[in-house]
Design a protein around this motif. Structure first.
Motif, PDB file in Angstrom:
ATOM      1  N   GLN B  13       0.720  -1.287  -0.022  1.00 17.56           N
ATOM      2  CA  GLN B  13      -0.113  -0.037   0.017  1.00 17.56           C
ATOM      3  C   GLN B  13       0.814   1.380  -0.055  1.00 17.56           C
ATOM      4  O   GLN B  13       0.461   2.129  -0.755  1.00 17.56           O
ATOM      5  N   ASP B  14       2.013   1.374   0.770  1.00 15.50           N
ATOM      6  CA  ASP B  14       2.796   2.376   0.962  1.00 15.50           C
ATOM      7  C   ASP B  14       3.391   2.740  -0.494  1.00 15.50           C
ATOM      8  O   ASP B  14       3.591   3.801  -0.959  1.00 15.50           O
ATOM      9  N   GLU B  15       3.904   1.601  -1.003  1.00 15.91           N
ATOM     10  CA  GLU B  15       4.391   1.913  -2.560  1.00 15.91           C
ATOM     11  C   GLU B  15       3.543   2.340  -3.378  1.00 15.91           C
ATOM     12  O   GLU B  15       3.716   3.264  -4.383  1.00 15.91           O
ATOM     13  N   VAL B  16       2.155   1.858  -3.518  1.00 16.24           N
ATOM     14  CA  VAL B  16       1.111   2.308  -4.083  1.00 16.24           C
ATOM     15  C   VAL B  16       0.909   3.719  -4.034  1.00 16.24           C
ATOM     16  O   VAL B  16       0.771   4.790  -5.049  1.00 16.24           O
ATOM     17  N   LEU B  17       0.883   4.171  -2.829  1.00 19.33           N
ATOM     18  CA  LEU B  17       0.624   5.557  -2.500  1.00 19.33           C
ATOM     19  C   LEU B  17       1.776   6.489  -3.092  1.00 19.33           C
ATOM     20  O   LEU B  17       1.605   7.577  -3.300  1.00 19.33           O
ATOM     21  N   ARG B  18       2.831   5.827  -2.723  1.00 21.76           N
ATOM     22  CA  ARG B  18       4.136   6.533  -3.374  1.00 21.76           C
ATOM     23  C   ARG B  18       4.130   7.059  -4.675  1.00 21.76           C
ATOM     24  O   ARG B  18       4.173   8.175  -5.205  1.00 21.76           O
ATOM     25  N   ARG B  19       3.605   5.958  -5.625  1.00 22.31           N
ATOM     26  CA  ARG B  19       3.499   6.214  -6.991  1.00 22.31           C
ATOM     27  C   ARG B  19       2.373   6.919  -7.431  1.00 22.31           C
ATOM     28  O   ARG B  19       2.148   7.799  -8.328  1.00 22.31           O
TER      29      ARG B  19
END
Lengths: 233, 233
Positions: B13-19
């Motif tokens: 989720q954090d990585e998707v949020l970052r993108r």
DNA sequence: GAGTGGTCTAGACCACTGT
DNA sequence: CAGTGGTCTAGACCACTCC
């Protein structure tokens, strides 16, 4: 007792809800663990887990490792509010949207804003004052502070055609924020802008948003008389 | 590209949020499907599913079968409010709680209540008027209607020591409800009860709760000046 | 230390819906 | 019809925490 009818997490949740509401499982009671319920309902433990986790999220169950799952003693109901862009809120009600910028200047903010946004003492902020209108009538008064050190992109924006509310939502992601709802009595200034009687009760939203440890923006929205915020629980 | 570091749904989720926040994936964009992301992140599809579903719940992604997952074009932020029992809210702030019943009678309700609760024309309701106080000062005025046909248990309760607010929360489960927040100007009546100036702006909550298709209760809570409702997003 | 919930996996089937 | 998300399963391991 139970037949083979609990094949998905929603029906498991419904059955658990039924047992809580019928007081078969009373507030404070320890309920069977996931493995037992899975056996009883004839489904996998993951399915029971999904159902119970959902109920815990809505505040009806308390779950702790090793301690097990209990029916919440004093349930705290949670309501979820949608916070739309003001233009969309107005258009969604079928009204014509109009936006008007009243003033825009870069200044040293008052103490209250410095504290709320945890600013350095010499930070200068962009201060925007504007009104959103529905069918030509004042709908909400927007009094906003933006930190250009955190949002340098703001320097190229005039906020003539687009409100700061809308521009920020569409262009500046934030990581967290806080909202306060309250009521106040219209001062002469606000009654003039919102076309209402002086001292009339007005609905107020104060909101700040943050990125990392720095405040992006802080805004006070003062709504015209009659405004209502609604939600289902 | 990516190493083996996305082993749980939160980091996914954090990585998707970052993108999303870095605008690598822009509003409106179609993002890769679950299977592709699972391969890229080196985890199971269920893990990706959990992360994306969570983001969809908070309104940042739009997901549809066959159509795939898109970054929401006009995200609607959601705020979650806790709705505690008034006594606990006051005690939680460190104040002494006091409750006072002003009146209690069974009457034919006014049209507004009949409409809101969808009553039969000859339904008689229990009408309770009371005040909750914090450290001896008026905190909120409770104006409540209860349908004894739906809640027969209410006939045995006097509401002398316990407020209807608290009794209902602890004893009467409900299946759904709706809440409206607004502001009003104090009338002479309200200013007397809440010890404030006439026409002062007051924060108001109107709430109805239902069981099945029938309204259990409807209440208007009028808070003393200065009341704030706060939440984080 | 042991019992509980939290999560991950690999695989499977299903439900919905765009084309 | 085919591609996508939604969900279930059986099993496994881990993290937390009460005793």
């Amino acid at each position: 007792m139970s037949d083979l009818s609990f094949r998905n997490w929603q029906s498991v949740q419904d059955e658990v809800l039924r047992r809580i509401n019928s007081r078969l499982w009373k507030p404070g009671d320890l309920i069977p663990n996931e493995a037992e319920l899975a056996t009883e309902f004839g489904c996998a433990r993951a399915t029971v887990n999904r159902a119970l986790q959902n109920l815990a999220d809505s505040g009806l169950l308390d779950r702790r490792r090793k301690a097990g799952t209990r029916v919440t003693l004093h349930p705290i109901r949670k309501a979820t509010l949608d916070i739309p862009v003001i233009r969309r809120e107005i258009e969604g009600k079928g009204h014509t949207y109009l936006y008007s910028l009243i003033s825009s200047q870069t200044v040293i903010p008052p103490q209250g804003i410095i504290g709320r946004m945890q600013l350095k003492p010499d930070d200068r902020l962009l201060h925007l004052v504007c009104v959103h209108m529905a069918d030509g009538k004042p709908y909400v008064f927007e009094n906003r502070w933006i930190n250009p050190r955190v949002v340098p992109e703001v320097s190229g924006v005039r906020f003539i055609d687009q409100s700061p509310n809308e521009w920020l939502v569409e262009n500046i992601p934030f990581s967290s924020g806080d909202i306060t709802f309250s009521a106040l009595s219209a001062t002469k200034f606000e009654s003039g802008i919102l076309a209402c009687k002086e001292s009339e009760g007005l609905f107020v939203i104060d909101r700040s948003t943050w990125r990392g440890g720095e405040a992006i923006t802080s805004v006070r929205l003062i709504f015209a008389p009659g405004y209502q915020m609604h939600t289902d629980i």
